[in-house]
Scaffold this motif. Sequence first.
Motif, PDB file in Angstrom:
ATOM      1  N   GLY A  18      44.642   4.074  15.431  1.00 16.10           N
ATOM      2  CA  GLY A  18      44.614   5.513  15.655  1.00 16.10           C
ATOM      3  C   GLY A  18      45.085   6.294  14.433  1.00 16.10           C
ATOM      4  O   GLY A  18      45.655   7.375  14.553  1.00 16.10           O
ATOM      5  N   ALA A  19      44.842   5.724  13.264  1.00 13.20           N
ATOM      6  CA  ALA A  19      45.332   6.315  12.019  1.00 13.20           C
ATOM      7  C   ALA A  19      44.417   7.426  11.510  1.00 13.20           C
ATOM      8  O   ALA A  19      43.196   7.313  11.590  1.00 13.20           O
ATOM      9  N   GLU A  20      45.042   8.476  11.002  1.00 15.22           N
ATOM     10  CA  GLU A  20      44.295   9.520  10.285  1.00 15.22           C
ATOM     11  C   GLU A  20      44.122   9.010   8.862  1.00 15.22           C
ATOM     12  O   GLU A  20      45.101   8.631   8.227  1.00 15.22           O
ATOM     13  N   THR A  21      42.886   8.997   8.371  1.00 12.39           N
ATOM     14  CA  THR A  21      42.623   8.431   7.047  1.00 12.39           C
ATOM     15  C   THR A  21      41.757   9.364   6.213  1.00 12.39           C
ATOM     16  O   THR A  21      41.103  10.263   6.739  1.00 12.39           O
ATOM     17  N   HIS A  22      41.786   9.109   4.906  1.00 16.22           N
ATOM     18  CA  HIS A  22      40.829   9.742   3.999  1.00 16.22           C
ATOM     19  C   HIS A  22      40.621   8.805   2.813  1.00 16.22           C
ATOM     20  O   HIS A  22      41.503   8.031   2.461  1.00 16.22           O
ATOM     21  N   GLU A  23      39.411   8.866   2.262  1.00 15.61           N
ATOM     22  CA  GLU A  23      39.075   8.024   1.119  1.00 15.61           C
ATOM     23  C   GLU A  23      39.309   8.773  -0.175  1.00 15.61           C
ATOM     24  O   GLU A  23      39.055   9.963  -0.277  1.00 15.61           O
ATOM     25  N   LEU A  28      41.449   3.580   0.836  1.00 18.77           N
ATOM     26  CA  LEU A  28      41.497   4.285   2.105  1.00 18.77           C
ATOM     27  C   LEU A  28      42.965   4.591   2.369  1.00 18.77           C
ATOM     28  O   LEU A  28      43.776   3.685   2.546  1.00 18.77           O
ATOM     29  N   PHE A  29      43.316   5.882   2.317  1.00 19.09           N
ATOM     30  CA  PHE A  29      44.692   6.311   2.518  1.00 19.09           C
ATOM     31  C   PHE A  29      44.932   6.630   3.983  1.00 19.09           C
ATOM     32  O   PHE A  29      44.144   7.311   4.615  1.00 19.09           O
ATOM     33  N   PHE A  30      46.042   6.117   4.512  1.00 20.10           N
ATOM     34  CA  PHE A  30      46.476   6.416   5.873  1.00 20.10           C
ATOM     35  C   PHE A  30      47.481   7.560   5.783  1.00 20.10           C
ATOM     36  O   PHE A  30      48.304   7.595   4.874  1.00 20.10           O
ATOM     37  N   ASP A  42      57.159  11.461   4.810  1.00 21.74           N
ATOM     38  CA  ASP A  42      56.247  11.215   3.689  1.00 21.74           C
ATOM     39  C   ASP A  42      54.847  10.930   4.209  1.00 21.74           C
ATOM     40  O   ASP A  42      54.656  10.065   5.057  1.00 21.74           O
ATOM     41  N   LYS A  43      53.865  11.638   3.675  1.00 20.95           N
ATOM     42  CA  LYS A  43      52.478  11.469   4.109  1.00 20.95           C
ATOM     43  C   LYS A  43      51.657  10.837   2.999  1.00 20.95           C
ATOM     44  O   LYS A  43      51.939  11.012   1.822  1.00 20.95           O
ATOM     45  N   ASN A  44      50.613  10.129   3.408  1.00 20.48           N
ATOM     46  CA  ASN A  44      49.633   9.545   2.484  1.00 20.48           C
ATOM     47  C   ASN A  44      50.257   8.612   1.454  1.00 20.48           C
ATOM     48  O   ASN A  44      49.876   8.610   0.295  1.00 20.48           O
ATOM     49  N   THR A  45      51.234   7.807   1.875  1.00 20.32           N
ATOM     50  CA  THR A  45      51.863   6.865   0.960  1.00 20.32           C
ATOM     51  C   THR A  45      51.413   5.435   1.210  1.00 20.32           C
ATOM     52  O   THR A  45      51.932   4.514   0.625  1.00 20.32           O
ATOM     53  N   CYS A  57      52.395   0.182   0.719  1.00 20.62           N
ATOM     54  CA  CYS A  57      53.108   1.411   1.052  1.00 20.62           C
ATOM     55  C   CYS A  57      53.894   1.790  -0.193  1.00 20.62           C
ATOM     56  O   CYS A  57      54.628   0.972  -0.743  1.00 20.62           O
ATOM     57  N   PHE A  58      53.750   3.018  -0.644  1.00 20.90           N
ATOM     58  CA  PHE A  58      54.366   3.446  -1.890  1.00 20.90           C
ATOM     59  C   PHE A  58      55.783   3.975  -1.710  1.00 20.90           C
ATOM     60  O   PHE A  58      56.414   4.367  -2.682  1.00 20.90           O
TER      61      PHE A  58
END
Length: 167
Positions: A18-23, A28-30, A42-45, A57-58
Amino acid sequence: MPYEFKRSDVYGLASALGAETHERGEELFFRWCPYCKGGGHDKNTFSVNLENGTFKCFRAGCGAQGHLVQLARDFGYPLEFDDGRKKKYRTLPQRPVKVTNPAVRYLESRGISRAVTERYRITTQRGHDNILVFPFTDVIRPARRKTPVHTPRSRSKRRTAQLRAIP
């Protein structure tokens, strides 16, 4: 029976979580890391490489990294291996931890209360009363603030307050 990486598996796993993602490029970033949930802020890490299936995970506090096979195993997502079967992973059973009297006695002799021993479910190894066991679980407890934010204090007073706040 090795696994052959498919991009569709990454999208399938993201959908199952159920992850929100974008390329972005070949990544592919969650929105939130499935392991640490971005620490709550923290978002998009977290990203998965769409070329080779590696993830990372950054966030320094998490640093989860590995291959899609490990990610799928950790979150119970079945992958198809070369033999055509989907491999399912089992979860280990969680048994309740019983705090033992030898553990309580030893820790009380070291200045640690029974309440702390029970809170953290510290016990002894079965058959060995002289070996302490500190269980761990996948449950993440929220961090508690040790000192109020609004009171300015000198460094030494702040440290004393933190030491007193430990249960």
